[in-house]
Design a protein around this motif. Structure first.
Motif, mmCIF file in Angstrom:
data_model
loop_
_atom_site.group_PDB
_atom_site.id
_atom_site.type_symbol
_atom_site.label_atom_id
_atom_site.label_comp_id
_atom_site.label_asym_id
_atom_site.label_seq_id
_atom_site.Cartn_x
_atom_site.Cartn_y
_atom_site.Cartn_z
ATOM 1 N N VAL A 223 2.418 34.821 18.143
ATOM 2 C CA VAL A 223 2.632 35.876 17.149
ATOM 3 C C VAL A 223 4.098 36.042 16.761
ATOM 4 O O VAL A 223 4.404 36.635 15.715
ATOM 5 C CB VAL A 223 2.062 37.223 17.635
ATOM 6 C CG1 VAL A 223 0.548 37.146 17.778
ATOM 7 C CG2 VAL A 223 2.698 37.660 18.949
ATOM 8 N N THR A 224 5.023 35.547 17.575
ATOM 9 C CA THR A 224 6.444 35.695 17.260
ATOM 10 C C THR A 224 7.092 34.384 16.808
ATOM 11 O O THR A 224 8.304 34.310 16.658
ATOM 12 C CB THR A 224 7.232 36.232 18.475
ATOM 13 O OG1 THR A 224 7.208 35.247 19.525
ATOM 14 C CG2 THR A 224 6.656 37.538 18.987
ATOM 15 N N ALA A 225 6.283 33.352 16.573
ATOM 16 C CA ALA A 225 6.822 32.015 16.312
ATOM 17 C C ALA A 225 7.768 31.976 15.117
ATOM 18 O O ALA A 225 8.733 31.217 15.113
ATOM 19 C CB ALA A 225 5.680 31.028 16.101
ATOM 20 N N THR A 233 11.474 40.041 21.294
ATOM 21 C CA THR A 233 11.189 40.854 22.485
ATOM 22 C C THR A 233 10.236 41.987 22.152
ATOM 23 O O THR A 233 9.299 42.273 22.914
ATOM 24 C CB THR A 233 12.497 41.420 23.071
ATOM 25 O OG1 THR A 233 13.321 40.331 23.499
ATOM 26 C CG2 THR A 233 12.206 42.311 24.268
ATOM 27 N N TRP A 234 10.447 42.621 20.995
ATOM 28 C CA TRP A 234 9.548 43.730 20.615
ATOM 29 C C TRP A 234 8.127 43.225 20.394
ATOM 30 O O TRP A 234 7.156 43.858 20.807
ATOM 31 C CB TRP A 234 10.076 44.420 19.352
ATOM 32 C CG TRP A 234 9.455 45.772 19.153
ATOM 33 C CD1 TRP A 234 8.512 46.130 18.232
ATOM 34 C CD2 TRP A 234 9.715 46.950 19.923
ATOM 35 N NE1 TRP A 234 8.176 47.450 18.372
ATOM 36 C CE2 TRP A 234 8.905 47.977 19.408
ATOM 37 C CE3 TRP A 234 10.564 47.221 21.002
ATOM 38 C CZ2 TRP A 234 8.915 49.270 19.930
ATOM 39 C CZ3 TRP A 234 10.569 48.509 21.515
ATOM 40 C CH2 TRP A 234 9.752 49.499 20.978
ATOM 41 N N GLY A 235 8.020 42.057 19.754
ATOM 42 C CA GLY A 235 6.699 41.483 19.544
ATOM 43 C C GLY A 235 6.017 41.125 20.853
ATOM 44 O O GLY A 235 4.803 41.272 20.999
ATOM 45 N N MET A 236 6.799 40.660 21.817
ATOM 46 C CA MET A 236 6.243 40.337 23.134
ATOM 47 C C MET A 236 5.714 41.592 23.817
ATOM 48 O O MET A 236 4.619 41.597 24.403
ATOM 49 C CB MET A 236 7.322 39.682 23.991
ATOM 50 C CG MET A 236 6.887 39.321 25.397
ATOM 51 S SD MET A 236 8.293 38.659 26.333
ATOM 52 C CE MET A 236 7.475 38.140 27.835
ATOM 53 N N ILE A 237 6.477 42.677 23.739
ATOM 54 C CA ILE A 237 6.074 43.936 24.383
ATOM 55 C C ILE A 237 4.757 44.443 23.807
ATOM 56 O O ILE A 237 3.816 44.769 24.548
ATOM 57 C CB ILE A 237 7.181 44.996 24.215
ATOM 58 C CG1 ILE A 237 8.424 44.621 25.020
ATOM 59 C CG2 ILE A 237 6.686 46.382 24.641
ATOM 60 C CD1 ILE A 237 9.656 45.448 24.689
ATOM 61 N N THR A 238 4.684 44.533 22.484
ATOM 62 C CA THR A 238 3.476 45.081 21.865
ATOM 63 C C THR A 238 2.273 44.174 22.084
ATOM 64 O O THR A 238 1.143 44.650 22.247
ATOM 65 C CB THR A 238 3.694 45.319 20.364
ATOM 66 O OG1 THR A 238 4.103 44.093 19.725
ATOM 67 C CG2 THR A 238 4.747 46.385 20.121
ATOM 68 N N THR A 239 2.501 42.862 22.115
ATOM 69 C CA THR A 239 1.395 41.928 22.329
ATOM 70 C C THR A 239 0.788 42.094 23.713
ATOM 71 O O THR A 239 -0.444 42.195 23.871
ATOM 72 C CB THR A 239 1.877 40.474 22.151
ATOM 73 O OG1 THR A 239 2.379 40.299 20.833
ATOM 74 C CG2 THR A 239 0.740 39.488 22.390
ATOM 75 N N TYR A 240 1.626 42.129 24.732
ATOM 76 C CA TYR A 240 1.102 42.289 26.089
ATOM 77 C C TYR A 240 0.461 43.659 26.298
ATOM 78 O O TYR A 240 -0.566 43.784 26.984
ATOM 79 C CB TYR A 240 2.203 42.048 27.119
ATOM 80 C CG TYR A 240 2.471 40.592 27.394
ATOM 81 C CD1 TYR A 240 1.428 39.670 27.499
ATOM 82 C CD2 TYR A 240 3.766 40.115 27.562
ATOM 83 C CE1 TYR A 240 1.667 38.330 27.750
ATOM 84 C CE2 TYR A 240 4.024 38.772 27.820
ATOM 85 C CZ TYR A 240 2.963 37.887 27.910
ATOM 86 O OH TYR A 240 3.205 36.555 28.166
ATOM 87 N N MET A 241 1.029 44.701 25.708
ATOM 88 C CA MET A 241 0.435 46.033 25.848
ATOM 89 C C MET A 241 -0.935 46.098 25.181
ATOM 90 O O MET A 241 -1.892 46.650 25.738
ATOM 91 C CB MET A 241 1.368 47.087 25.258
ATOM 92 C CG MET A 241 2.612 47.353 26.107
ATOM 93 S SD MET A 241 2.224 48.046 27.742
ATOM 94 C CE MET A 241 1.971 49.778 27.316
#
Length: 418
Positions: A223-225, A233-241
């Motif tokens: 999703v952050t490619a 980093t923000w995209g990683m946080i929201t994806t895992y949550m």
């Protein structure tokens, strides 16, 4: 024209195109390492952006291969799923790349390759709708035909419309996969799928568990490619949550409906939050993302358990892998969440357009597939038997070992043949 002749001519044409490109290097677009250019943010260079995207690019290729293992649960149809995945990947990536370079005049770089693998992973998901109901060679044809349809939808979303928010592909990947696949499914009209028992084994379902859990880990790369480094980093946080939200809610929904967890339903539905967060990815905070994931897990598990049997019965066709339940409905929820938290009504217009264009182009492809498939016997549906040498539906003892007396015939022991 007979299907075999159609395949022969299509294959020759496809090979001819590749040979023309090989022997005509002047027509090729040379790749030049970008140096001295500013990157997506003020404190990065273009070469830093390219290297940043390289790892994500590789992760998405890995994820595409894992999608095959996510569909690898039918006892007599495992190798065929892997082969179908590879042929579909080859057809779509090559076709997509040719259109981008020779028609659209785009140069090869990380974004070029990432968009190609996005196209490929979309159609690999899509074939899950009708997987096992067409002949093996047709998966290559599916990939070739899908690429122009996917590029048309991309143009509609981001060029024809303005302001659509979908950085993680809730619409462009997941909804397109579900509804393009359903368009093809309705056109193919393979009703014998309802007669298939879809027997599974513990090991085949274990492959699905492994693929699902690895996809969960890799999803932020997907999703952050294409995002600049300062948003990753923000995209990683929201994806895992969002993913953790569906992990919890899918489990609770399974237990609420059936008292125990159906492993195939859960291994798919636990990913629903990550499907849905694709549109509102960087427009929400961690706790809103968790809420989106909680809703997505409930929706997906409920669709698998309740909606899927009803919808397939009413439509008269069978969604083999339940793609609509993981990618279609959660994708719609993601598009709606994107409209609520970021884009407004334009995301709803995009949502409707994506469904319509996907169904129509998928339907056209399904008509072509049905016309070129010819006769396909019941025993060849969802089966590796007609495809591979050395295929056996049940375990067989190794030729240099025998079973001890009194043990079942296929049980291997340490007794070695002299």
């Amino acid at each position: 024209m007979k299907p075999k002749l159609v395949f022969k001519y299509l294959s020759l044409f496809f090979i001819l195109l590749c040979l023309i490109q090989t022997i005509a290097p002047a027509a090729a677009s040379s790749y030049i390492t970008p140096t001295g250019e500013e990157g997506l943010t003020q404190d990065t260079s273009m070469i830093q952006d390219e290297m940043h995207k390289f790892d994500r690019n590789m992760d998405v290729w890995f994820m595409l291969m894992l999608v095959a293992f996510l569909m690898l649960f039918i006892k007599k149809f495992e190798w065929g799923v892997c082969l179908a995945t590879l042929l579909t990947l080859a057809g779509s990536f090559i076709s997509h790349s040719a259109i981008r370079q020779f028609v659209l005049g785009q140069a090869w770089n990380q974004d070029f390759i990432i968009m190609g693998i996005f196209c490929a992973i979309t159609v690999v998901i899509a074939i899950g709708v009708f997987l096992g109901t067409i002949k093996t060679w047709q998966y290559l044809l599916v990939g070739i035909l899908f690429a122009p349809a996917w590029l048309a939808i991309e143009w509609f979303m981001f060029t024809y419309l303005e302001g659509v928010v979908d950085p993680g592909g809730s619409m462009l990947v997941h909804m397109v996969a579900a509804y393009w696949g359903w368009g093809a499914l309705i056109a193919i009209q393979e009703k014998r799928s309802f007669e298939e028992p879809f027997d599974t084994t513990t090991h085949s379902v274990s492959f699905v568990w492994l693929a699902s859990m690895l996809l969960f880990v890799l999803w932020p790369s997907f999703v952050t490619a294409l995002l600049p480094g300062d948003q990753v980093t923000w995209g990683m946080i929201t994806t895992y949550m969002a993913g953790l939200g569906s992990v919890v809610s899918a489990y609770l929904t399974c237990v609420a409906f059936e008292k125990k967890v159906n492993p195939l339903v859960y291994t798919y539905a636990l990913l629903a939050g990550m499907v849905s967060i694709g549109s509102p990815l960087i427009s929400v905070g961690p706790w809103t993302a968790l809420g989106i994931g909680l809703v997505a897990g409930i929706i997906s598990a409920t669709c698998f358990i309740k909606l899927h049997p009803w919808l397939c019965e009413k439509a008269g066709v069978f969604d083999v892998m339940g793609v609509h339940n993981l990618h279609g409905i959660p994708g719609i929820w993601g598009a709606v969440a994107g409209a609520i938290f970021a884009a407004g009504f334009v995301n709803i217009i995009s949502l409707v357009g994506v469904i319509v264009i996907s169904l129509v182009t998928g339907g056209i492809t399904g008509i072509i597939l049905k016309a070129t498939r010819g006769e396909m016997e019941q025993k060849d549906l969802f089966s590796d038997d007609s495809i591979f040498l050395g295929w056996h539906p049940d375990p067989e003892p190794l030729p240099f070992r025998v079973a001890d007396e009194g043990t079942p015939g296929n049980t291997l022991t340490s007794k070695t043949v002299e």
